[in-house]
Design a protein around this motif. Structure first.
Motif, mmCIF file in Angstrom:
data_model
loop_
_atom_site.group_PDB
_atom_site.id
_atom_site.type_symbol
_atom_site.label_atom_id
_atom_site.label_comp_id
_atom_site.label_asym_id
_atom_site.label_seq_id
_atom_site.Cartn_x
_atom_site.Cartn_y
_atom_site.Cartn_z
ATOM 1 N N THR A 24 0.750 -1.302 -0.087
ATOM 2 C CA THR A 24 -0.093 -0.105 0.001
ATOM 3 C C THR A 24 0.940 1.371 0.040
ATOM 4 O O THR A 24 0.460 2.216 -0.481
ATOM 5 N N LEU A 25 1.965 1.233 0.803
ATOM 6 C CA LEU A 25 2.680 2.488 0.792
ATOM 7 C C LEU A 25 3.312 2.809 -0.394
ATOM 8 O O LEU A 25 3.605 4.055 -0.760
ATOM 9 N N VAL A 26 3.410 1.903 -1.404
ATOM 10 C CA VAL A 26 4.239 2.270 -2.689
ATOM 11 C C VAL A 26 3.063 2.172 -3.675
ATOM 12 O O VAL A 26 3.580 1.991 -4.879
ATOM 13 N N ALA A 27 1.785 1.892 -3.268
ATOM 14 C CA ALA A 27 0.818 1.843 -4.582
ATOM 15 C C ALA A 27 0.690 3.188 -5.361
ATOM 16 O O ALA A 27 0.164 3.443 -6.236
ATOM 17 N N HIS A 28 0.906 4.192 -4.385
ATOM 18 C CA HIS A 28 0.753 5.545 -4.774
ATOM 19 C C HIS A 28 2.038 6.466 -4.404
ATOM 20 O O HIS A 28 2.892 6.005 -3.603
ATOM 21 N N LEU A 29 2.393 7.611 -4.904
ATOM 22 C CA LEU A 29 3.256 8.603 -4.574
ATOM 23 C C LEU A 29 2.724 9.544 -3.392
ATOM 24 O O LEU A 29 3.405 10.013 -2.796
ATOM 25 N N LEU B 253 -0.722 9.391 -12.477
ATOM 26 C CA LEU B 253 0.745 9.796 -12.477
ATOM 27 C C LEU B 253 1.214 9.707 -10.866
ATOM 28 O O LEU B 253 2.139 9.759 -10.509
ATOM 29 N N ASP B 254 0.154 9.764 -9.951
ATOM 30 C CA ASP B 254 0.206 9.811 -8.390
ATOM 31 C C ASP B 254 0.203 8.209 -8.352
ATOM 32 O O ASP B 254 0.441 7.786 -7.075
ATOM 33 N N SER B 255 -0.067 7.382 -8.986
ATOM 34 C CA SER B 255 -0.173 5.887 -8.893
ATOM 35 C C SER B 255 0.874 5.162 -9.595
ATOM 36 O O SER B 255 1.967 5.909 -10.377
ATOM 37 N N VAL B 256 1.310 4.032 -9.284
ATOM 38 C CA VAL B 256 2.433 3.207 -9.573
ATOM 39 C C VAL B 256 2.266 2.000 -10.447
ATOM 40 O O VAL B 256 1.453 0.908 -9.884
ATOM 41 N N PRO C 56 7.886 -8.004 -7.679
ATOM 42 C CA PRO C 56 6.629 -7.430 -7.622
ATOM 43 C C PRO C 56 5.404 -8.806 -7.756
ATOM 44 O O PRO C 56 4.500 -8.464 -7.269
ATOM 45 N N ALA C 57 5.689 -9.621 -8.437
ATOM 46 C CA ALA C 57 4.837 -10.750 -8.609
ATOM 47 C C ALA C 57 4.408 -11.288 -7.041
ATOM 48 O O ALA C 57 3.366 -12.120 -7.077
ATOM 49 N N LEU C 58 5.234 -11.109 -6.215
ATOM 50 C CA LEU C 58 5.117 -11.758 -4.881
ATOM 51 C C LEU C 58 4.536 -10.511 -3.995
ATOM 52 O O LEU C 58 3.480 -10.918 -3.360
ATOM 53 N N TRP C 59 4.997 -9.326 -3.935
ATOM 54 C CA TRP C 59 4.583 -8.348 -3.152
ATOM 55 C C TRP C 59 3.370 -7.464 -3.674
ATOM 56 O O TRP C 59 2.852 -6.727 -2.744
ATOM 57 N N ALA C 60 3.217 -7.574 -4.894
ATOM 58 C CA ALA C 60 2.011 -6.827 -5.574
ATOM 59 C C ALA C 60 1.339 -8.027 -6.610
ATOM 60 O O ALA C 60 1.381 -7.776 -7.614
ATOM 61 N N PRO C 61 0.735 -8.896 -6.040
ATOM 62 C CA PRO C 61 0.076 -9.871 -6.896
ATOM 63 C C PRO C 61 -1.321 -9.596 -7.372
ATOM 64 O O PRO C 61 -1.797 -8.649 -7.036
ATOM 65 N N VAL C 62 -1.927 -10.495 -8.319
ATOM 66 C CA VAL C 62 -3.156 -10.464 -8.678
ATOM 67 C C VAL C 62 -3.439 -8.848 -9.154
ATOM 68 O O VAL C 62 -4.169 -8.369 -8.956
ATOM 69 N N GLY C 63 -2.242 -8.655 -10.172
ATOM 70 C CA GLY C 63 -2.409 -7.462 -11.031
ATOM 71 C C GLY C 63 -2.156 -6.120 -10.197
ATOM 72 O O GLY C 63 -2.099 -4.917 -10.710
ATOM 73 N N LEU C 64 -1.949 -6.330 -8.819
ATOM 74 C CA LEU C 64 -1.598 -4.817 -8.383
ATOM 75 C C LEU C 64 -0.161 -4.202 -8.558
ATOM 76 O O LEU C 64 -0.041 -3.170 -8.436
ATOM 77 N N ARG C 65 0.569 -5.080 -9.389
ATOM 78 C CA ARG C 65 1.771 -4.532 -9.845
ATOM 79 C C ARG C 65 1.468 -3.328 -11.142
ATOM 80 O O ARG C 65 2.199 -2.638 -11.347
ATOM 81 N N GLY D 262 13.430 1.615 -4.651
ATOM 82 C CA GLY D 262 13.535 2.883 -5.057
ATOM 83 C C GLY D 262 12.218 3.809 -4.826
ATOM 84 O O GLY D 262 12.266 5.013 -4.603
ATOM 85 N N LEU D 263 11.036 2.805 -4.733
ATOM 86 C CA LEU D 263 9.794 3.688 -4.545
ATOM 87 C C LEU D 263 9.678 3.904 -2.884
ATOM 88 O O LEU D 263 9.228 5.122 -2.657
#
Length: 359
Positions: A262-267, A282-285, A294-303, A346-347
């Protein structure tokens, strides 16, 4: 998808509002892709969910039953990743047309929502407000805090408090749910403040009505009974304290990983006025390939979270293809390319540096 609230006390006195004109070419291309990628494929949804559940609960069983500390730790990590992926389908449930995937919401609640005490009503009717064009990034957005504009200490606190989520959910369903049936005042408080996966402390949820209320009450009753039963099993020794601690530890790890995501889902750089769709993008990631983690920490399309804000009705399994096509459709100087990042470190560093800027 979010879980823990954080106060805005760390906000500077001067807020920042992002003003970016909409890029019509990008939005037209996105609209075209919405028409060609909007069909959900039930086979993919069910196979992915069931595989995630089998891996998650299977590894959790191994962690509980093995006498080896090393195996317990390794199995707990696998359980955390499997259950995190299974949990992430709540985001899809909140967007999908249920007629296109009959029974999926009920199946997800039975397999994940109730056992993990995050039933679908905690997100349905909440997440869609985050996608409202006039709400995103404002105080009316339940899933937005201007974290990049807050004090540096708010970021670690934002992550640390999420570890308490499993205990908070046990209290909410085992204690507050049954007690609220006896008090209309308490019931209103529970619904408004403790029935949404949100991070905005100013958000107050409306009481459900009609079919939504009936579905809510049925699912909440089952979740409440499950929470009471789980505590009773641990209190009577039927479920050992070691086993109960492992369950809580895995659930806490899932909550922490989700909070990091969640912390890195947006800027998190907007506070105040509504934003254009392009500014919201542009405020999203996005964290597209070739990055693998990211396939592990942002799964199910969240990447593809930024792309999701352009194509909220596109199912998760089609976002990768949509990203590749949209990348090829727009010009080299299109703002579409500016929302893609290489990875998590980096995010986090970018948002951390933003909190260091004196305003």
């Amino acid at each position: 998808m979010n879980s823990i609230t954080l106060d805005r006390a760390g906000m500077p006195s001067r807020a920042k509002t992002i003003r970016v004109a909409d890029d019509k070419a990008m939005l037209r291309a996105a609209a075209e892709l919405t028409r060609t990628h909007s069909q959900a494929r039930p086979g993919i949804y069910w196979a992915d969910l069931i595989a995630s559940v089998v891996i998650g609960y299977g590894a959790l069983a191994v962690a509980i039953l093995t006498p080896s500390t090393g195996v317990t730790i390794a199995a707990s990590v696998v359980a955390m990743l499997g259950l995190y992926r299974a949990m992430s389908f709540i985001h899809e449930v909140s967007h999908m047309k249920h007629s296109a995937l009959p029974g999926f919401r009920a199946g997800w609640n039975a397999l994940v929502g109730v056992p993990m005490l995050i039933p679908s009503f905690m997100y349905e009717g909440v997440h869609n407000l985050h996608h409202a064009k006039t709400r995103y990034g404002t105080v009316e957005d339940p899933e937005y805090l201007p974290l990049a504009l807050m004090k540096p200490w708010t970021l670690p606190l934002f992550i640390i408090v999420s570890a308490l989520a499993p205990v908070a959910l046990l209290v909410r369903f085992a204690i507050l749910s049954p007690l609220s049936m006896l008090s209309p005042t308490l019931r209103r408080i529970v619904v408004e403040r403790y029935s949404a996966l949100a991070i905005n402390p100013q958000f107050r949820r409306r009481m459900p009505e009609g079919d939504a209320l009936r579905l809510w009450n049925r699912i909440e009753s089952v979740a409440s009974l499950w929470a009471i039963g789980l505590i009773a099993l641990a209190a009577t020794g039927v479920l050992s304290l070691r086993s109960f601690a492992i369950i809580l530890a895995v659930a806490s790890a899932v909550a922490v990983l989700n909070q990091v995501r969640t912390l890195v889902a947006h800027l998190w750089e907007n506070e105040g006025e509504p934003m254009s769709v392009t500014a919201q993008y542009l405020d999203s990631v996005n964290v597209p390939p070739p990055a693998l983690l990211p396939a592990l920490w942002a799964p199910v399309g969240l990447r593809y979270h930024a792309l999701h804000h352009l194509l909220p009705s596109v199912p998760y399994h089609a976002l990768g293809a949509a990203h590749r096509q949209l990348t090829a459709m727009v010009d080299a100087d299109s703002p579409y390319h500016k929302a893609s990042y290489k990875g998590l470190p980096g995010l986090v560093a970018k948002i951390g540096r933003s909190t260091m800027v004196r305003r």
